[in-house]
Design a protein around this motif. Structure first.
Motif, PDB file in Angstrom:
ATOM      1  N   GLU A  73       6.429  -9.014   3.310  1.00 37.42           N
ATOM      2  CA  GLU A  73       6.732  -8.768   1.677  1.00 37.42           C
ATOM      3  C   GLU A  73       7.481  -7.388   1.895  1.00 37.42           C
ATOM      4  O   GLU A  73       6.880  -6.315   2.691  1.00 37.42           O
ATOM      5  N   GLN A  74       8.400  -7.013   1.062  1.00 37.95           N
ATOM      6  CA  GLN A  74       9.117  -5.631   1.317  1.00 37.95           C
ATOM      7  C   GLN A  74       8.916  -4.947   0.198  1.00 37.95           C
ATOM      8  O   GLN A  74       8.770  -3.653   0.187  1.00 37.95           O
ATOM      9  N   ASP A  75       8.451  -5.350  -1.248  1.00 36.97           N
ATOM     10  CA  ASP A  75       8.491  -4.580  -2.255  1.00 36.97           C
ATOM     11  C   ASP A  75       7.046  -5.246  -2.979  1.00 36.97           C
ATOM     12  O   ASP A  75       6.804  -6.267  -2.861  1.00 36.97           O
ATOM     13  N   PRO A  76       6.469  -4.325  -3.687  1.00 40.04           N
ATOM     14  CA  PRO A  76       5.424  -4.870  -4.384  1.00 40.04           C
ATOM     15  C   PRO A  76       5.678  -5.883  -5.511  1.00 40.04           C
ATOM     16  O   PRO A  76       7.013  -5.534  -5.967  1.00 40.04           O
ATOM     17  N   PRO A  77       4.885  -6.374  -6.010  1.00 42.68           N
ATOM     18  CA  PRO A  77       5.124  -7.165  -7.361  1.00 42.68           C
ATOM     19  C   PRO A  77       5.504  -6.221  -8.461  1.00 42.68           C
ATOM     20  O   PRO A  77       5.244  -5.247  -8.564  1.00 42.68           O
ATOM     21  N   LEU A  78       6.454  -6.748  -9.430  1.00 37.07           N
ATOM     22  CA  LEU A  78       6.887  -6.195 -10.281  1.00 37.07           C
ATOM     23  C   LEU A  78       5.846  -5.477 -11.276  1.00 37.07           C
ATOM     24  O   LEU A  78       5.962  -4.360 -11.644  1.00 37.07           O
ATOM     25  N   ALA A  79       4.768  -6.103 -11.461  1.00 39.15           N
ATOM     26  CA  ALA A  79       3.545  -5.586 -12.418  1.00 39.15           C
ATOM     27  C   ALA A  79       3.262  -4.188 -11.531  1.00 39.15           C
ATOM     28  O   ALA A  79       2.949  -3.125 -12.152  1.00 39.15           O
ATOM     29  N   ASP A  80       3.219  -4.206 -10.233  1.00 37.21           N
ATOM     30  CA  ASP A  80       2.560  -3.089  -9.647  1.00 37.21           C
ATOM     31  C   ASP A  80       3.590  -1.748  -9.668  1.00 37.21           C
ATOM     32  O   ASP A  80       3.261  -0.617  -9.596  1.00 37.21           O
ATOM     33  N   ARG A  81       4.768  -2.085  -9.621  1.00 36.12           N
ATOM     34  CA  ARG A  81       6.007  -1.346  -9.641  1.00 36.12           C
ATOM     35  C   ARG A  81       6.026  -0.734 -10.987  1.00 36.12           C
ATOM     36  O   ARG A  81       6.603   0.527 -11.291  1.00 36.12           O
ATOM     37  N   MET A  82       5.561  -1.420 -12.053  1.00 40.55           N
ATOM     38  CA  MET A  82       5.864  -0.907 -13.201  1.00 40.55           C
ATOM     39  C   MET A  82       4.411   0.014 -13.904  1.00 40.55           C
ATOM     40  O   MET A  82       4.490   0.382 -14.965  1.00 40.55           O
ATOM     41  N   ARG A  83       3.497  -0.208 -13.192  1.00 38.57           N
ATOM     42  CA  ARG A  83       2.267   0.575 -13.946  1.00 38.57           C
ATOM     43  C   ARG A  83       2.581   1.920 -14.131  1.00 38.57           C
ATOM     44  O   ARG A  83       3.190   2.608 -13.261  1.00 38.57           O
ATOM     45  N   ALA A  84       2.042   2.684 -15.208  1.00 40.53           N
ATOM     46  CA  ALA A  84       2.073   3.874 -15.446  1.00 40.53           C
ATOM     47  C   ALA A  84       1.343   4.849 -14.309  1.00 40.53           C
ATOM     48  O   ALA A  84       0.249   4.413 -13.943  1.00 40.53           O
ATOM     49  N   ALA A  85       1.918   5.944 -14.193  1.00 33.24           N
ATOM     50  CA  ALA A  85       1.362   7.056 -13.793  1.00 33.24           C
ATOM     51  C   ALA A  85       0.116   7.428 -14.305  1.00 33.24           C
ATOM     52  O   ALA A  85       0.067   7.616 -15.619  1.00 33.24           O
ATOM     53  N   LYS A  86      -1.010   7.775 -13.618  1.00 32.95           N
ATOM     54  CA  LYS A  86      -2.072   8.161 -14.155  1.00 32.95           C
ATOM     55  C   LYS A  86      -2.185   9.896 -14.446  1.00 32.95           C
ATOM     56  O   LYS A  86      -2.916  10.432 -15.084  1.00 32.95           O
ATOM     57  N   HIS A  87      -1.297  10.403 -13.797  1.00 33.01           N
ATOM     58  CA  HIS A  87      -0.740  11.991 -14.094  1.00 33.01           C
ATOM     59  C   HIS A  87       0.448  12.063 -14.663  1.00 33.01           C
ATOM     60  O   HIS A  87       1.392  11.363 -14.323  1.00 33.01           O
ATOM     61  N   PRO A  88       0.674  13.115 -15.520  1.00 31.04           N
ATOM     62  CA  PRO A  88       1.905  13.252 -15.998  1.00 31.04           C
ATOM     63  C   PRO A  88       2.879  13.762 -14.949  1.00 31.04           C
ATOM     64  O   PRO A  88       2.886  14.603 -14.352  1.00 31.04           O
ATOM     65  N   VAL A  89       3.902  12.739 -15.083  1.00 27.75           N
ATOM     66  CA  VAL A  89       5.326  13.031 -14.237  1.00 27.75           C
ATOM     67  C   VAL A  89       6.162  13.985 -14.955  1.00 27.75           C
ATOM     68  O   VAL A  89       6.175  13.855 -15.916  1.00 27.75           O
ATOM     69  N   PRO A  90       6.758  14.803 -14.027  1.00 24.48           N
ATOM     70  CA  PRO A  90       7.674  15.801 -14.612  1.00 24.48           C
ATOM     71  C   PRO A  90       8.746  15.062 -15.211  1.00 24.48           C
ATOM     72  O   PRO A  90       9.133  14.410 -14.557  1.00 24.48           O
ATOM     73  N   VAL A  91       9.182  15.769 -16.472  1.00 26.42           N
ATOM     74  CA  VAL A  91      10.417  15.207 -17.199  1.00 26.42           C
ATOM     75  C   VAL A  91      11.492  15.887 -16.876  1.00 26.42           C
ATOM     76  O   VAL A  91      11.441  17.203 -17.038  1.00 26.42           O
ATOM     77  N   LEU A  92      12.463  15.387 -16.413  1.00 27.33           N
ATOM     78  CA  LEU A  92      13.363  16.264 -15.974  1.00 27.33           C
ATOM     79  C   LEU A  92      14.872  16.235 -16.963  1.00 27.33           C
ATOM     80  O   LEU A  92      15.179  15.061 -17.642  1.00 27.33           O
ATOM     81  N   SER A  93      15.365  17.225 -17.294  1.00 22.69           N
ATOM     82  CA  SER A  93      16.626  17.016 -18.176  1.00 22.69           C
ATOM     83  C   SER A  93      17.941  16.267 -17.240  1.00 22.69           C
ATOM     84  O   SER A  93      17.734  16.100 -15.993  1.00 22.69           O
ATOM     85  N   GLU A  94      19.019  15.966 -18.097  1.00 19.03           N
ATOM     86  CA  GLU A  94      20.010  15.317 -17.550  1.00 19.03           C
ATOM     87  C   GLU A  94      20.450  16.050 -16.353  1.00 19.03           C
ATOM     88  O   GLU A  94      21.058  15.565 -14.972  1.00 19.03           O
ATOM     89  N   GLU A  95      20.474  17.419 -16.481  1.00 17.20           N
ATOM     90  CA  GLU A  95      21.267  18.407 -15.596  1.00 17.20           C
ATOM     91  C   GLU A  95      20.125  18.614 -14.234  1.00 17.20           C
ATOM     92  O   GLU A  95      20.778  18.377 -13.162  1.00 17.20           O
ATOM     93  N   GLU A  96      18.919  18.651 -14.556  1.00 13.26           N
ATOM     94  CA  GLU A  96      17.949  18.802 -13.539  1.00 13.26           C
ATOM     95  C   GLU A  96      18.087  17.325 -12.506  1.00 13.26           C
ATOM     96  O   GLU A  96      18.079  17.616 -11.458  1.00 13.26           O
ATOM     97  N   ALA A  97      18.010  16.292 -13.133  1.00 11.68           N
ATOM     98  CA  ALA A  97      17.805  15.076 -12.636  1.00 11.68           C
ATOM     99  C   ALA A  97      18.989  14.775 -11.339  1.00 11.68           C
ATOM    100  O   ALA A  97      18.683  14.273 -10.499  1.00 11.68           O
ATOM    101  N   ALA A 149      11.248   7.612  -6.084  1.00 11.24           N
ATOM    102  CA  ALA A 149      10.539   7.059  -4.904  1.00 11.24           C
ATOM    103  C   ALA A 149       9.053   7.438  -4.897  1.00 11.24           C
ATOM    104  O   ALA A 149       8.365   6.501  -4.528  1.00 11.24           O
ATOM    105  N   MET A 150       8.613   8.604  -5.414  1.00 11.72           N
ATOM    106  CA  MET A 150       7.213   8.833  -5.410  1.00 11.72           C
ATOM    107  C   MET A 150       6.463   7.873  -6.413  1.00 11.72           C
ATOM    108  O   MET A 150       5.522   7.521  -6.190  1.00 11.72           O
ATOM    109  N   SER A 151       7.293   7.522  -7.555  1.00 11.02           N
ATOM    110  CA  SER A 151       6.746   6.373  -8.112  1.00 11.02           C
ATOM    111  C   SER A 151       6.260   5.048  -7.609  1.00 11.02           C
ATOM    112  O   SER A 151       5.396   4.567  -7.724  1.00 11.02           O
ATOM    113  N   LEU A 152       7.310   4.696  -6.764  1.00 11.07           N
ATOM    114  CA  LEU A 152       7.102   3.598  -6.126  1.00 11.07           C
ATOM    115  C   LEU A 152       6.144   3.763  -5.081  1.00 11.07           C
ATOM    116  O   LEU A 152       5.290   2.935  -4.630  1.00 11.07           O
ATOM    117  N   TRP A 153       5.851   5.025  -4.424  1.00 13.29           N
ATOM    118  CA  TRP A 153       5.044   5.105  -3.428  1.00 13.29           C
ATOM    119  C   TRP A 153       3.386   5.009  -4.097  1.00 13.29           C
ATOM    120  O   TRP A 153       2.780   4.277  -3.519  1.00 13.29           O
TER     121      TRP A 153
END
Length: 185
Positions: free
Chosen positions: A61-85, A110-114
């Motif tokens: 298998e190459q990729d995690p199942p959709l449910a695993d890919r969509m799980r929310a991070a337990k730690h707040p992920v930085p929110v980027l402005s459109e310019e920062e992104a 990528a880190m979210s997928l990891w």
């Protein structure tokens, strides 16, 4: 077995000893790859086996199942402005090594997928205090080494195609399984 195949896949009865069988050639290539991974990245130890990636299936298998890919991070992920992104990751974050030249948004993606692939949350590599650039977490160095390893494997063995992924070996566990579980009688 470890790759979900029968002997006849590589050794057809009518051509048992033939080295012209594509499956046999591919299997030998994968065996050389697993040996090379051990030699180059794990101090010459056999840390990657056929089972590590295949888990009893002919094609890993190459990729995690959709449910695993969509799980929310337990730690707040930085929110980027459109310019920062859209800026290079190293212009937005400190101590960026594995994502130099890539956008800050692609690094966070990528880190979210990891986290799904390895079965951890952000604090596995980053401190719980939210010090994203802290370098005193050994898992961050291990992650960087794994990124370099998968890139080298994909570049060397698969013409740069992302065939080998974190999920392919880890399957939602920080330390991948190397051997098949014992059969239940």
């Amino acid at each position: 077995g470890a790759i979900g195949a029968e002997c006849k896949e590589c050794h057809p009865v009518e051509h048992y000893e033939s080295d012209e069988v594509r499956a046999k050639l591919k299997t030998r290539q994968m065996m050389r790859l697993s040996v090379e991974i051990g030699e180059l990245f794990f101090e010459k130890k056999a840390r990657v086996t056929c089972f590590t990636c295949h888990r009893g299936k002919w094609s890993p298998e190459q990729d995690p199942p959709l449910a695993d890919r969509m799980r929310a991070a337990k730690h707040p992920v930085p929110v980027l402005s459109e310019e920062e992104a859209s800026k290079p990751a190293e212009d937005v974050f400190k101590r960026v090594e594995s994502f130099k030249g890539e956008s800050a948004a692609s690094m966070l993606s990528a880190m979210s997928l990891w986290t799904a692939a390895v079965g951890v949350d952000c604090t596995y590599c980053h401190t719980e205090e939210g010090k994203w650039d802290a370098e005193d977490v050994v898992q961050k160095d291990v992650s960087r080494a794994m990124v370099a390893m998968t890139k080298r494997i994909n570049d060397t063995w698969f013409a740069g195609e992302p065939v080998v992924t974190c999920w392919g070996c880890h399957r939602g566990m920080p330390i991948p399984e190397r051997t098949a579980p014992e059969p239940v009688n």
